[in-house]
Design a protein around this motif. Structure first.
Motif, mmCIF file in Angstrom:
data_model
loop_
_atom_site.group_PDB
_atom_site.id
_atom_site.type_symbol
_atom_site.label_atom_id
_atom_site.label_comp_id
_atom_site.label_asym_id
_atom_site.label_seq_id
_atom_site.Cartn_x
_atom_site.Cartn_y
_atom_site.Cartn_z
ATOM 1 N N ALA A 109 33.847 44.990 -27.362
ATOM 2 C CA ALA A 109 34.434 46.155 -26.709
ATOM 3 C C ALA A 109 33.680 47.426 -27.085
ATOM 4 C CB ALA A 109 35.908 46.282 -27.090
ATOM 5 N N ALA A 110 33.302 47.548 -28.351
ATOM 6 C CA ALA A 110 32.601 48.745 -28.813
ATOM 7 C C ALA A 110 31.254 48.899 -28.125
ATOM 8 C CB ALA A 110 32.419 48.676 -30.324
ATOM 9 N N GLU A 111 30.553 47.793 -27.936
ATOM 10 C CA GLU A 111 29.263 47.856 -27.241
ATOM 11 C C GLU A 111 29.444 48.364 -25.819
ATOM 12 O OE1 GLU A 111 25.520 44.931 -25.986
ATOM 13 O OE2 GLU A 111 27.093 44.211 -27.327
ATOM 14 N N TYR A 112 30.492 47.905 -25.154
ATOM 15 C CA TYR A 112 30.755 48.335 -23.779
ATOM 16 C C TYR A 112 31.193 49.799 -23.726
ATOM 17 C CZ TYR A 112 32.847 48.641 -19.153
ATOM 18 O OH TYR A 112 33.163 49.036 -17.876
ATOM 19 N N LEU A 113 32.047 50.222 -24.686
ATOM 20 C CA LEU A 113 32.623 51.563 -24.654
ATOM 21 C C LEU A 113 31.712 52.619 -25.252
ATOM 22 C CD1 LEU A 113 36.282 50.756 -25.807
ATOM 23 C CD2 LEU A 113 35.455 51.051 -23.476
ATOM 24 N N GLY A 114 30.658 52.206 -25.926
ATOM 25 C CA GLY A 114 29.775 53.166 -26.562
ATOM 26 C C GLY A 114 30.349 53.739 -27.833
ATOM 27 N N THR A 115 31.002 52.878 -28.630
ATOM 28 C CA THR A 115 31.664 53.357 -29.841
ATOM 29 C C THR A 115 31.470 52.350 -30.959
ATOM 30 O OG1 THR A 115 33.775 54.178 -30.710
ATOM 31 C CG2 THR A 115 33.887 52.343 -29.170
ATOM 32 N N ARG A 116 32.322 52.415 -31.996
ATOM 33 C CA ARG A 116 32.231 51.515 -33.143
ATOM 34 C C ARG A 116 33.456 50.610 -33.190
ATOM 35 N NH1 ARG A 116 31.026 56.481 -35.359
ATOM 36 N NH2 ARG A 116 32.949 56.496 -36.599
ATOM 37 N N PRO A 117 33.309 49.373 -33.668
ATOM 38 C CA PRO A 117 34.438 48.433 -33.687
ATOM 39 C C PRO A 117 35.652 48.954 -34.436
ATOM 40 C CG PRO A 117 32.389 47.291 -34.172
ATOM 41 C CD PRO A 117 32.066 48.745 -34.151
ATOM 42 N N GLU A 118 35.435 49.662 -35.533
ATOM 43 C CA GLU A 118 36.560 50.122 -36.355
ATOM 44 C C GLU A 118 37.384 51.219 -35.696
ATOM 45 O OE1 GLU A 118 32.807 52.233 -38.011
ATOM 46 O OE2 GLU A 118 33.352 50.272 -37.142
ATOM 47 N N GLN A 119 36.949 51.691 -34.538
ATOM 48 C CA GLN A 119 37.713 52.704 -33.821
ATOM 49 C C GLN A 119 38.602 52.103 -32.721
ATOM 50 O OE1 GLN A 119 33.955 55.620 -33.708
ATOM 51 N NE2 GLN A 119 35.774 56.607 -32.893
ATOM 52 N N ILE A 120 38.663 50.783 -32.653
ATOM 53 C CA ILE A 120 39.394 50.111 -31.574
ATOM 54 C C ILE A 120 40.543 49.296 -32.134
ATOM 55 C CG2 ILE A 120 39.223 48.381 -29.749
ATOM 56 C CD1 ILE A 120 36.255 49.195 -29.477
ATOM 57 N N ALA A 121 41.740 49.518 -31.596
ATOM 58 C CA ALA A 121 42.909 48.688 -31.885
ATOM 59 C C ALA A 121 43.136 47.767 -30.697
ATOM 60 C CB ALA A 121 44.146 49.550 -32.123
ATOM 61 N N LEU A 122 43.512 46.529 -30.970
ATOM 62 C CA LEU A 122 43.775 45.554 -29.910
ATOM 63 C C LEU A 122 45.266 45.514 -29.617
ATOM 64 C CD1 LEU A 122 41.417 42.656 -31.049
ATOM 65 C CD2 LEU A 122 40.913 44.584 -29.534
ATOM 66 N N THR A 123 45.620 45.580 -28.327
ATOM 67 C CA THR A 123 47.020 45.605 -27.908
ATOM 68 C C THR A 123 47.213 44.583 -26.790
ATOM 69 O OG1 THR A 123 46.730 47.269 -26.168
ATOM 70 C CG2 THR A 123 47.079 48.086 -28.410
#
Length: 443
Positions: A109-123
């Protein structure tokens, strides 16, 4: 000495049992899953979906048909869990980052969103994400959450419930009178005029499912940054975005948009597994949030419980991901949806959806008796098109189109319009078929 969850499992014999699982569960699952197909042309993309050929599907934004790569990923994880549920789930969740399947999803998800994995929560969906954010914000009596009249029930209700519990207030403003005539300048001006001294949160929707209007989030965020520059940190306005109808339809780096929180389901335009979603936020925004549901994704709250203390600060995205057991084959299969979009190319996806929607809007605008409510400008629209047919109620139009094999929908709002949403499952020819069906309603 601090006792990690992994140490705790080892002392209780579970890590020994987990060693019986193949050393790399992810590699084993992927080895049993066919490789990503060549998605270089749109016919190949459409072929990934098992949609009924009896219909022309223009409501895929509601909930996705699993494309083949996603369905195969789900099936692979399901087989692994069914063969050895305890060991697979235990290892996939709790045996360290090298085995963490949620982390694998966050990385994709981070690669797609242009961010870092630790900034993403899964819901599980957009609604859950919005609720986790609003109920986790440190709202106080007298604070105000500003939103718009154009947002979905889930967004408004999350705000209402959270502000009621905190003794805060909710206020909604209109960003335009007629969506087809909306402008970037006018939208930004209305938001700035709506912000008051007690406003602490601005909640907006990237692409409105009520009208198809796509808000200029970057411009809104830039204007909000100027407002916040004149406030002390405790009084700054946080920007919360419901992005479910933009992600997967628009070529955008979410992390660069300027919002504080971005909530979206992945089972719509992204064609992710049904019942999956995410929340992205900046580290500073995550630090402000108070988790609502116990997490299984972060070791710190668990170890704090084991040791009889409060979790250490700051809060993180993993602590907000809801715990409890989930349909893990779906959650872990999310990565396949992000990889599929990456394989197609995010810019190609955005261009294709813009082309199909422009073709559809132009065609609708030429039909006598049809009123188009979605802006013609691609910068102010995405994949949802709203219109009405003179002399017909919305549900009458939807029903009569269905009789002709065209799956449209009605927007679930007080004022409801007909919606067509050309996506990657459609072709220019199918758009023309839908236009012909609409035209025949006026015959």
């Amino acid at each position: 000495m601090a006792l990690s969850r992994r140490d705790f499992l080892a002392r209780n014999g579970l890590a020994v049992a987990a060693a019986l699982v193949p050393g790399d569960l992810l590699a084993a699952a992927e080895a049993a899953t066919p490789p990503m197909p060549d998605l270089g042309d749109w016919a190949a993309v459409r072929a990934q979906f098992a949609l009924s050929p009896r219909y022309r599907h223009f409501s895929s934004f509601f909930i996705a048909s699993h494309p083949r790569p996603v369905a195969e990923a789900i099936d692979g994880f399901r087989r692994a869990i069914d063969e050895n549920p305890f060991l697979v789930v235990e290892r996939g969740l709790f045996e360290g980052p090298e085995h963490s399947l949620p982390l694998h999803v966050q990385q994709a998800a981070a690669e797609y969103l242009g961010t870092r994995p630790e900034q993403i929560a899964l819901t599980g969906n957009t609604t859950t994400g919005l609720a986790l954010v609003y109920h986790g914000l440190p709202l106080q009596a007298g604070d105000e959450v500003l939103t718009t009249r154009h947002d979905h029930y889930s967004h408004h209700e999350s705000i209402r419930l959270a502000t009621a519990r905190a003794g805060a207030s909710m206020r909604a403003i209109a960003l335009f009178e007629e969506p087809a005539e909306a402008t970037v300048e006018g939208i930004v001006a209305r938001i700035l005029a709506g912000i008051g001294p007690r406003t602490r949160v601005l909640g907006i929707t990237w692409v409105h499912s009520s009208s198809g209007v796509r808000l200029p989030v970057r411009e809104i965020a830039a204007a909000l940054a100027k407002v916040n520059a004149g406030r002390d940190p405790a009084g700054r306005v946080l920007l919360v975005v419901d992005g479910v109808h933009g992600i997967g339809a628009v070529d955008e780096d979410i992390a660069a948009m300027g919002c504080d929180f971005f909530c979206a389901g992945t089972h719509k335009w992204l064609f992710g597994p049904r019942g999956t979603g995410l929340v992205w936020a900046t580290p500073e925004a995550w630090a402000l949030l108070r988790p609502t549901v116990p997490s299984f994704s972060s070791e710190e709250p668990y170890m704090a419980w084991m040791q009889g203390r409060e979790p250490s600060a700051p809060n993180t995205a993993d602590r907000v991901s809801p715990g409890g057991f989930h349909a893990y084959e779906h959650q872990w299969g999310m990565a396949a949806a992000f990889r599929m979009h990456q394989a197609i190319g995010r810019s190609r996806v955005g261009e294709r959806i813009a082309q199909l929607n422009t073709r559809c809007k132009q065609g609708l605008s030429r039909i006598d008796g049809v009123r188009l409510h979605t802006p013609m400008d691609p910068a102010l629209s995405a994949g949802v098109i709203c219109f009405e047919v003179a002399g017909l109620e919305t549900q009458q139009t939807v029903a009569r189109l269905l009789e002709k094999g065209i799956i449209a929908s009605g927007s679930p709002y007080a004022v409801s319009w007909v919606r067509l949403a050309p996506s990657l499952v459609n072709t220019p020819g199918e758009v023309d078929e839908a236009l012909a069906a609409v035209r025949s309603l006026r015959g």
